[in-house]
Every structure is written in C-alpha cells, then in structure tokens.
Design a protein around this motif. Structure first.
Motif, mmCIF file in Angstrom:
data_model
loop_
_atom_site.group_PDB
_atom_site.id
_atom_site.type_symbol
_atom_site.label_atom_id
_atom_site.label_comp_id
_atom_site.label_asym_id
_atom_site.label_seq_id
_atom_site.Cartn_x
_atom_site.Cartn_y
_atom_site.Cartn_z
ATOM 1 N N LEU A 18 36.175 36.148 31.607
ATOM 2 C CA LEU A 18 37.330 36.721 32.288
ATOM 3 C C LEU A 18 37.137 38.201 32.589
ATOM 4 O O LEU A 18 37.596 38.710 33.610
ATOM 5 C CB LEU A 18 38.581 36.560 31.421
ATOM 6 N N LEU A 19 36.445 38.899 31.696
ATOM 7 C CA LEU A 19 36.263 40.333 31.861
ATOM 8 C C LEU A 19 35.247 40.662 32.942
ATOM 9 O O LEU A 19 35.120 41.817 33.348
ATOM 10 C CB LEU A 19 35.856 40.986 30.538
ATOM 11 N N CYS A 20 34.505 39.639 33.397
ATOM 12 C CA CYS A 20 33.646 39.817 34.571
ATOM 13 C C CYS A 20 34.419 39.525 35.852
ATOM 14 O O CYS A 20 34.082 40.058 36.914
ATOM 15 C CB CYS A 20 32.428 38.891 34.486
ATOM 16 N N LEU A 21 35.436 38.687 35.769
ATOM 17 C CA LEU A 21 36.231 38.341 36.948
ATOM 18 C C LEU A 21 37.244 39.417 37.293
ATOM 19 O O LEU A 21 37.523 39.663 38.470
ATOM 20 C CB LEU A 21 36.983 37.029 36.711
ATOM 21 N N PHE A 22 37.806 40.050 36.257
ATOM 22 C CA PHE A 22 38.898 40.991 36.467
ATOM 23 C C PHE A 22 38.608 42.319 35.767
ATOM 24 O O PHE A 22 37.818 42.379 34.829
ATOM 25 C CB PHE A 22 40.211 40.413 35.922
ATOM 26 N N ASP A 23 39.304 43.347 36.232
ATOM 27 C CA ASP A 23 39.183 44.673 35.623
ATOM 28 C C ASP A 23 40.214 44.810 34.507
ATOM 29 O O ASP A 23 41.407 44.822 34.755
ATOM 30 C CB ASP A 23 39.410 45.753 36.694
ATOM 31 N N ARG A 24 39.746 44.860 33.272
ATOM 32 C CA ARG A 24 40.587 45.062 32.096
ATOM 33 C C ARG A 24 41.741 44.054 32.013
ATOM 34 O O ARG A 24 42.911 44.434 31.878
ATOM 35 C CB ARG A 24 41.158 46.480 32.079
ATOM 36 N N PHE A 67 33.095 29.822 27.325
ATOM 37 C CA PHE A 67 32.578 30.594 28.455
ATOM 38 C C PHE A 67 33.660 31.418 29.143
ATOM 39 O O PHE A 67 33.528 32.641 29.299
ATOM 40 C CB PHE A 67 31.912 29.650 29.471
ATOM 41 N N GLU A 68 34.736 30.785 29.594
ATOM 42 C CA GLU A 68 35.729 31.499 30.401
ATOM 43 C C GLU A 68 36.524 32.516 29.598
ATOM 44 O O GLU A 68 37.026 33.498 30.160
ATOM 45 C CB GLU A 68 36.671 30.532 31.111
ATOM 46 N N THR A 69 36.643 32.324 28.287
ATOM 47 C CA THR A 69 37.380 33.308 27.495
ATOM 48 C C THR A 69 36.676 34.655 27.498
ATOM 49 O O THR A 69 37.325 35.705 27.450
ATOM 50 C CB THR A 69 37.553 32.827 26.041
ATOM 51 N N THR A 109 31.783 26.440 38.112
ATOM 52 C CA THR A 109 32.615 26.770 39.271
ATOM 53 C C THR A 109 34.018 27.198 38.856
ATOM 54 O O THR A 109 34.648 26.547 38.008
ATOM 55 C CB THR A 109 32.722 25.565 40.221
ATOM 56 N N TYR A 110 34.464 28.285 39.455
ATOM 57 C CA TYR A 110 35.882 28.650 39.431
ATOM 58 C C TYR A 110 36.448 28.249 40.792
ATOM 59 O O TYR A 110 35.928 28.659 41.826
ATOM 60 C CB TYR A 110 36.081 30.155 39.263
ATOM 61 N N LYS A 111 37.504 27.457 40.804
ATOM 62 C CA LYS A 111 38.147 27.055 42.058
ATOM 63 C C LYS A 111 39.548 27.644 42.101
ATOM 64 O O LYS A 111 40.408 27.277 41.288
ATOM 65 C CB LYS A 111 38.210 25.537 42.195
ATOM 66 N N VAL A 112 39.757 28.578 43.020
ATOM 67 C CA VAL A 112 41.038 29.273 43.110
ATOM 68 C C VAL A 112 42.027 28.428 43.906
ATOM 69 O O VAL A 112 41.756 28.035 45.055
ATOM 70 C CB VAL A 112 40.863 30.647 43.795
ATOM 71 N N GLY A 113 43.154 28.129 43.295
ATOM 72 C CA GLY A 113 44.167 27.312 43.947
ATOM 73 C C GLY A 113 45.129 28.139 44.778
ATOM 74 O O GLY A 113 45.072 29.381 44.812
ATOM 75 N N GLU A 114 46.033 27.445 45.440
ATOM 76 C CA GLU A 114 47.042 28.116 46.272
ATOM 77 C C GLU A 114 48.017 28.889 45.387
ATOM 78 O O GLU A 114 48.470 28.393 44.346
ATOM 79 C CB GLU A 114 47.802 27.068 47.088
ATOM 80 N N THR A 115 48.322 30.104 45.793
ATOM 81 C CA THR A 115 49.225 30.955 45.016
ATOM 82 C C THR A 115 50.615 30.336 44.938
ATOM 83 O O THR A 115 51.167 29.858 45.942
ATOM 84 C CB THR A 115 49.310 32.356 45.646
#
Length: 231
Positions: A87-93, A82-84, A202-208
């Motif tokens: 990714l192209l839906c989450l980010f631009d190119r 799924f995530e492979t 779910t995508y869970k974004v962690g601390e940078t």
C-alpha cells in the motif's frame, strides 16, 4: 520448477525478513528521536519489499484502471501479506484503518501510532466512533489517503466473505467517495504457504462509489468491485 520456486521463496524469506529487522531498528530509533520520521522509514520498507518481490520471487505488479489520488476512501481486497505492505508503494503516506488492539502491542503499537494507523473498534461505542472520526479527519486534512481492508482478515483467492461493519462506519463518518480495488495476490502468495510463485499481481480499480448512498447499496457495489478478480 518446484525446486526453483522453493529456492526463490527461501531467498525471499531470508532477505526480506532479515532486512526488515534493520528497518524495525531504524523505526525504533526514529520513534524516540523524531516520531514523524517513522513514515519515511515505513515507505522505504515498502519499497524494499516491492524489490524483494520483483527480483527474488519474480512477481510483477500491474494496475488496471486509473487510480485517482486525493480525498478518497480506498477499499481493498485482502488475500495475502503483500498488499498490506505494498500500500505504501501505491499511495503517499496512507492512513490505514486497523483493529484497535494492534495499537496496544508493546513497542509495535507505539510505532503504529507514530505512523498514524486509524484504530477501528469491532464493537464501537460513541467514544470509539468519535476517536475514529477525529483520527480519520485529521489524516484527511493532512492530505493522507485513507485505506481499509473491509474483510478484516486475509481470505483465500476466489472467496468473497461479506464486508465487516468497519466499512459502513467509515463510509458514513467520512462522507468521502470510495475507490474499491480488487487484488489477486493470493494466487501467487497464498496465506500460510511457504512457496510463493512467480507471475503478475494485479490491482483492478473499480468504479468510484459516491458518498451518501444507502448502506446496502454502497456495500453491494464495493463488494462486487473488490472481488472482480476472483474468476
């Protein structure tokens, strides 16, 4: 319920993979006529996949936390196919780091080069590191986000293998802040399983993680963050 899940999984298999053949043919044509158009074909394929997941499998996508856009190195958990693609839906190119041998596959390797996959050598010598550095910097200069699955392969949901050396190499080479992202797609679409259940991915974004940290500290912070959904 099992019957419905099986029917949904079969419908996804037929529609997604059948439709993917059309995208592959389109990408092959683009490869010979206008190689840069391969990026647009890949993005359209990812959107098609997201719609198939939503309407055929009944899987919704949720992002927890703010997902920054810009000059970052994005590190993601890897549990399913799924995530492979998504990714192209989450980010631009996004420029995605992948094993160097994938670029040697006949035909597919040419499409991957057109898209701008970043080659990662498992036993990287100086020349390989220079090639990776050049490709990553070129992608970064073009405004493309850089993504890596640091576990190297799909792992069952709940498992937390150590990070492979590719992360430390890219982290040191690029000098970019790191955005770690946990994914729990393996709960609904386990690797190697035909049946795919409905629910929320779910995508869970962690601390940078800032650049320049010692390797062990950076790896520990990233490892903890991408496994935040394991429980």
């Amino acid at each position: 319920m099992i019957v419905i899940t099986a029917l949904r999984s079969l419908a996804f298999l037929l529609v997604f993979y059948g439709g993917s053949l059309l995208f592959v043919l389109t990408a092959i044509i683009a490869h010979w006529i206008a190689p840069r158009a391969v990026l647009s074909v890949a993005a359209a394929w990812s959107r098609f996949h997201r719609r198939c997941v939503r309407w055929l499998l009944g899987q919704r996508v949720r992002v927890e936390g703010d997902l920054p856009q810009g000059a970052y190195l994005y590190i993601l958990k890897h549990e399913s196919m799924f995530e492979t693609i998504d990714l192209l839906c989450l980010f631009d190119r996004p420029a995605i780091a992948a094993k160097r041998e994938l670029l040697d596959i006949p035909l597919w390797g040419g499409l991957a080069r057109d898209y701008g996959l970043l080659p990662v050598e498992r036993s990287a010598g100086a020349s390989a590191l220079r090639a990776l550095r050049a490709a990553a910097r070129q992608a970064n200069a073009a405004g493309r986000p850089i993504c890596l699955f640091p576990e190297g392969t799909r792992v069952p949901h709940g498992e937390a293998p150590p990070l492979r050396a590719g992360f430390a190499g890219l982290y040191a080479i690029l000098g970019l802040p790191v955005v770690p992202i946990a994914v729990d797609s393996g709960r609904l679409s386990p690797r190697g399983r035909f049946l795919k259940r409905s629910g929320i991915i779910t995508y869970k974004v962690g601390e940078t993680v800032p650049p320049g940290l010692p390797r062990k500290e950076a790896e520990a912070r990233v490892h903890a963050a991408i496994n935040a959904l394991n429980a």
